[in-house]
Design an enzyme around this catalytic site. Structure first.
Site, PDB file in Angstrom:
ATOM      1  N   LYS A 268       0.861  -1.187   0.000  1.00 45.56           N
ATOM      2  CA  LYS A 268       0.000   0.000   0.000  1.00 45.56           C
ATOM      3  C   LYS A 268       0.898   1.237   0.000  1.00 45.56           C
ATOM      4  O   LYS A 268       1.787   1.365   0.856  1.00 45.56           O
ATOM      5  CB  LYS A 268      -0.857  -0.048   1.265  1.00 45.56           C
ATOM      6  CG  LYS A 268      -2.216   0.584   1.156  1.00 45.56           C
ATOM      7  CD  LYS A 268      -3.007   0.259   2.426  1.00 45.56           C
ATOM      8  CE  LYS A 268      -4.329   0.948   2.456  1.00 45.56           C
ATOM      9  NZ  LYS A 268      -4.987   0.777   3.762  1.00 45.56           N
TER      10      LYS A 268
HETATM   11  O1  G3P Z   1      -7.844   1.541   5.582  1.00 45.96           O
HETATM   12  C1  G3P Z   1      -8.188   2.849   5.354  1.00 45.96           C
HETATM   13  C2  G3P Z   1      -9.560   3.268   5.755  1.00 45.96           C
HETATM   14  O2  G3P Z   1     -10.513   2.305   5.574  1.00 45.96           O
HETATM   15  C3  G3P Z   1      -9.655   4.169   6.928  1.00 45.96           C
HETATM   16  O3  G3P Z   1     -10.954   4.318   7.454  1.00 45.96           O
HETATM   17  O4  G3P Z   1     -12.577   5.089   9.144  1.00 45.96           O
HETATM   18  O5  G3P Z   1     -10.118   5.583   9.447  1.00 45.96           O
HETATM   19  O6  G3P Z   1     -11.449   6.768   7.719  1.00 45.96           O
HETATM   20  P1  G3P Z   1     -11.285   5.502   8.489  1.00 45.96           P
END
Ligand code: G3P
Length: 220
Positions: free
Chosen positions: A83
């Site tokens: 990533k």
């Molecule tokens: O893996 C990245 C992503 O899904 C992050 O989610 O909820 O931290 O914005 P969030």
């Protein structure tokens, strides 16, 4: 739509993989920090549990550093997807790692133009963050629709749209309707997908009526 689990919690991933419905896993530095685990140990265990792609994120900010970290991460298991962030350095690293036949997930995508760049850099996945756009008053789901439309306009833009920063079951439905190839779901949201009050009520009624018959369903 493929379902990935957005977590670095090995226990949760083990439990959810038993559903037979998990196609991959995504992690990020925040999720690794939350797990309290050594990064490479946690990633190796997750790669053993799940057959599909497991995203492991680089933390270098220059292309050479990202490529070096990406190559080392790719050695952990065949199902690693490296990533990288959506920066010029990340796009350069993406092109190099893709040319070496390593899967790459370009993350932190917040615009259609960024997604176009990721596809041109040969990304396996691009990760538009729905919830974080909603957080700042923008429409995260519109970004998924825009990327789908753009990718479908051109032959050869084969990057899979990985809807990330999913916070609710409604996000899952809407991302599927918009044509996202993958949704990465926090464990709690994945568990919520099966829930419906009428399913519980209907099942209870069927079982109560069945019990009155005194019968059993044959098992052989
Ligand atoms: O893996 C990245 C992503 O899904 C992050 O989610 O909820 O931290 O914005 P969030």
């Amino acid at each position: 739509m493929k379902f990935f689990i957005d977590s670095a919690d090995v226990g949760e991933i083990r439990e959810l993989s038993q559903t037979g419905l998990i196609d991959g896993v995504t992690t990020n530095p925040t999720l690794i920090a939350k797990s309290g685990r050594k990064f490479t140990d946690a990633i190796a265990e997750i790669c053993d549990l799940v057959d599909g792609p497991v995203s492991a994120e680089v933390t270098a900010t220059d292309a050479e550093g990202m490529i070096a970290e990406g190559r080392a991460l790719a050695k952990i298991a065949e199902n690693i997807a490296v990533k990288v962030p959506l920066t010029w350095a990340g796009l350069r690293a993406c092109r190099t790692l893709t040319d070496e036949e390593t899967m790459v997930n370009v993350t932190l995508c917040f615009s259609a133009n960024q997604a176009l760049l990721a596809a041109k850099a040969g990304a396996t996945f691009v990760s538009p963050f729905i919830g974080r756009l909603d957080d700042i008053g923008e429409d995260g789901m519109q970004l998924i629709r825009d990327i789908r439309k753009i990718y479908d306009n051109y032959m050869g833009l084969d990057t899979e749209i990985l809807a990330a920063s999913i916070r609710t079951p409604v996000h899952v439905t809407e991302a599927a309707k918009a044509g996202a190839d993958v949704g990465t779901l926090p464990p709690g949201v994945f568990r919520q997908l099966v829930e419906h009050a009428l399913t519980d009520k209907g099942l209870a009624a069927f079982l109560a009526d069945w019990e009155k018959t005194g019968q059993t369903v044959p098992r052989k």
